[in-house]
Design a protein around this motif. Structure first.
Motif, PDB file in Angstrom:
ATOM      1  N   THR A   1       0.842  -1.192   0.000  1.00 28.22           N
ATOM      2  CA  THR A   1       0.000   0.000   0.000  1.00 28.22           C
ATOM      3  C   THR A   1       0.875   1.240   0.000  1.00 28.22           C
ATOM      4  OG1 THR A   1      -1.605  -1.223   1.327  1.00 28.22           O
ATOM      5  CG2 THR A   1      -1.919   1.152   1.166  1.00 28.22           C
ATOM      6  N   ARG A   2       0.596   2.139  -0.919  1.00 26.91           N
ATOM      7  CA  ARG A   2       1.344   3.392  -1.017  1.00 26.91           C
ATOM      8  C   ARG A   2       0.534   4.498  -0.342  1.00 26.91           C
ATOM      9  NH1 ARG A   2       2.551   0.971  -5.928  1.00 26.91           N
ATOM     10  NH2 ARG A   2       0.928   2.057  -7.087  1.00 26.91           N
ATOM     11  N   VAL A   3       1.169   5.159   0.610  1.00 20.95           N
ATOM     12  CA  VAL A   3       0.484   6.135   1.464  1.00 20.95           C
ATOM     13  C   VAL A   3       1.213   7.470   1.406  1.00 20.95           C
ATOM     14  CG1 VAL A   3      -0.195   6.685   3.847  1.00 20.95           C
ATOM     15  CG2 VAL A   3      -0.314   4.310   3.016  1.00 20.95           C
TER      16      VAL A   3
ATOM     17  N   GLU B   1       3.244   8.963  -8.445  1.00 21.99           N
ATOM     18  CA  GLU B   1       3.558   7.739  -7.699  1.00 21.99           C
ATOM     19  C   GLU B   1       2.301   6.938  -7.370  1.00 21.99           C
ATOM     20  OE1 GLU B   1       6.371   8.122  -4.485  1.00 21.99           O
ATOM     21  OE2 GLU B   1       7.218   9.944  -5.384  1.00 21.99           O
ATOM     22  N   ARG B   2       1.139   7.531  -7.626  1.00 15.52           N
ATOM     23  CA  ARG B   2      -0.143   6.828  -7.545  1.00 15.52           C
ATOM     24  C   ARG B   2      -0.401   6.202  -6.177  1.00 15.52           C
ATOM     25  NH1 ARG B   2       0.001   4.028 -13.589  1.00 15.52           N
ATOM     26  NH2 ARG B   2       0.039   6.018 -14.725  1.00 15.52           N
ATOM     27  N   PHE B   3      -0.666   7.055  -5.221  1.00 13.30           N
ATOM     28  CA  PHE B   3      -0.899   6.611  -3.851  1.00 13.30           C
ATOM     29  C   PHE B   3      -2.285   5.990  -3.710  1.00 13.30           C
ATOM     30  CE2 PHE B   3       2.322   9.894  -3.644  1.00 13.30           C
ATOM     31  CZ  PHE B   3       3.289   9.267  -2.880  1.00 13.30           C
TER      32      PHE B   3
ATOM     33  N   GLY C   1      -3.994   8.280  -8.280  1.00 19.17           N
ATOM     34  CA  GLY C   1      -4.000   7.003  -7.571  1.00 19.17           C
ATOM     35  C   GLY C   1      -4.937   5.999  -8.210  1.00 19.17           C
ATOM     36  N   GLY C   2      -6.022   6.487  -8.808  1.00 20.31           N
ATOM     37  CA  GLY C   2      -6.990   5.618  -9.459  1.00 20.31           C
ATOM     38  C   GLY C   2      -6.497   5.019 -10.747  1.00 20.31           C
ATOM     39  N   GLU C   3      -5.332   5.432 -11.205  1.00 19.72           N
ATOM     40  CA  GLU C   3      -4.755   4.893 -12.434  1.00 19.72           C
ATOM     41  C   GLU C   3      -3.880   3.675 -12.164  1.00 19.72           C
ATOM     42  OE1 GLU C   3      -2.644   8.196 -13.989  1.00 19.72           O
ATOM     43  OE2 GLU C   3      -4.439   9.391 -14.362  1.00 19.72           O
ATOM     44  N   ASN C   4      -3.899   3.164 -10.931  1.00 19.31           N
ATOM     45  CA  ASN C   4      -3.031   2.041 -10.554  1.00 19.31           C
ATOM     46  C   ASN C   4      -3.277   0.788 -11.377  1.00 19.31           C
ATOM     47  OD1 ASN C   4      -1.120   2.509  -8.255  1.00 19.31           O
ATOM     48  ND2 ASN C   4      -2.973   3.395  -7.374  1.00 19.31           N
ATOM     49  N   ASP C   5      -4.525   0.395 -11.485  1.00 17.85           N
ATOM     50  CA  ASP C   5      -4.852  -0.884 -12.118  1.00 17.85           C
ATOM     51  C   ASP C   5      -5.476  -0.671 -13.484  1.00 17.85           C
ATOM     52  OD1 ASP C   5      -4.021  -2.369  -9.859  1.00 17.85           O
ATOM     53  OD2 ASP C   5      -5.923  -1.874  -8.880  1.00 17.85           O
ATOM     54  N   LYS C   6      -4.952  -1.347 -14.474  1.00 13.82           N
ATOM     55  CA  LYS C   6      -5.496  -1.233 -15.826  1.00 13.82           C
ATOM     56  C   LYS C   6      -6.815  -1.978 -15.955  1.00 13.82           C
ATOM     57  CE  LYS C   6      -1.001  -0.666 -18.080  1.00 13.82           C
ATOM     58  NZ  LYS C   6      -0.038  -1.210 -19.083  1.00 13.82           N
TER      59      LYS C   6
END
Length: 259
Positions: A84-86, A164-166, A196-201
């Motif tokens: 988890t990126r915080v 960095e897409r937290f 951050g919402g761009e993490n998962d394709k």
């Protein structure tokens, strides 16, 4: 039930003052979450100056309540498939962010660029954490670091941080000033959550939703907060109310992107 034990570990001598300038004494304090040996038990070590004029060198009640809330509901704030990126906004002494770091998250603690003393303190804490990390841990993603981030300033530094897409953005007692400050704060929150919402394709309804978790005394202007949320297309997902000091209450609120 979370057990929070507070205890001073000692006092560091203050640096020599220039002229008659007051230089606060820094102290180390530990805050324990959970009973030793239980799952997700954690101990956070803070460096703070309780008598400092600078608010960012003190640990406030809202920060402690937010940290306790995060620990009690940790499953809500862990990505199911990756570290988890915080990022913590207006981190001060950094208690909530440091707790999540102790529980396995990669954490960036931020405060305003015009608070050099606060940033220096946070950097020192992060350096100590990283130096004391297990020697076999070579994953930079799990290290803690501190840097500046001024709300509402969308410069190259802010954009680089957002890239960095937290997954989780934190903020304790960041909703206490004027409406224009709320607007700057929510502009930054919106940027961080959208990136951050761009993490998962490949997404589905069960995926982790990036969120802003904030705690504040029940003194803030709710009209200004609600207006700021609407302006930046944010919405409240969930909220809790906890007892604070001297009869005050502290709200903990999860904020996500609007539809």
């Amino acid at each position: 039930t979370v057990s929070m034990a507070l205890g001073a570990l000692g006092v560091m001598p203050a640096s020599p003052a220039a002229g008659t300038e007051f230089v606060p004494a820094f102290s180390h304090r530990t805050i324990a979450f959970g009973a030793p040996g239980t799952p997700d038990a954690a101990v956070v070590r803070l460096t703070e100056a309780p008598l400092a004029e600078c608010f960012g060198l003190r640990t406030w009640v809202s920060s402690q309540i937010l940290a306790t809330h995060l620990h009690e509901h940790i499953a809500r704030y862990r990505h199911p498939r990756q570290v988890t990126r915080v990022l913590e906004l207006g981190a001060g002494t950094g208690l909530p962010g440091l707790l999540l770091h102790e529980l396995g998250a990669s954490v960036v603690l931020t405060d305003a660029e015009n608070e050099p003393g606060v940033l220096a303190n946070l950097r020192g804490v992060c350096e100590t954490l990283n130096e004391n990390a297990p020697k076999d841990n070579h994953d930079d993603a799990e290290k803690a670091r501190a840097t500046h981030l001024t709300w509402g300033t969308l410069d190259k530094h802010a954009l680089a941080l957002a890239s960095e897409r937290f997954h989780v953005v934190l903020g304790a007692d960041v909703l206490y000033a004027k409406a224009r400050d709320f607007d700057k704060l929510f502009a930054t929150v919106s940027l961080l959550l959208r990136r951050g919402g761009e993490n998962d394709k490949h997404k589905n309804e069960n995926d982790f939703v990036p969120l802003f978790v904030t705690a504040y005394k029940h003194r803030a202007s709710h009209v200004s907060i609600e207006s700021g949320l609407r302006t930046h297309k944010l919405r409240v997902r969930e909220q809790w109310r906890y007892p604070g000091e001297k009869g005050a209450t502290v709200d903990v609120v999860e904020i996500v992107l609007g539809e």
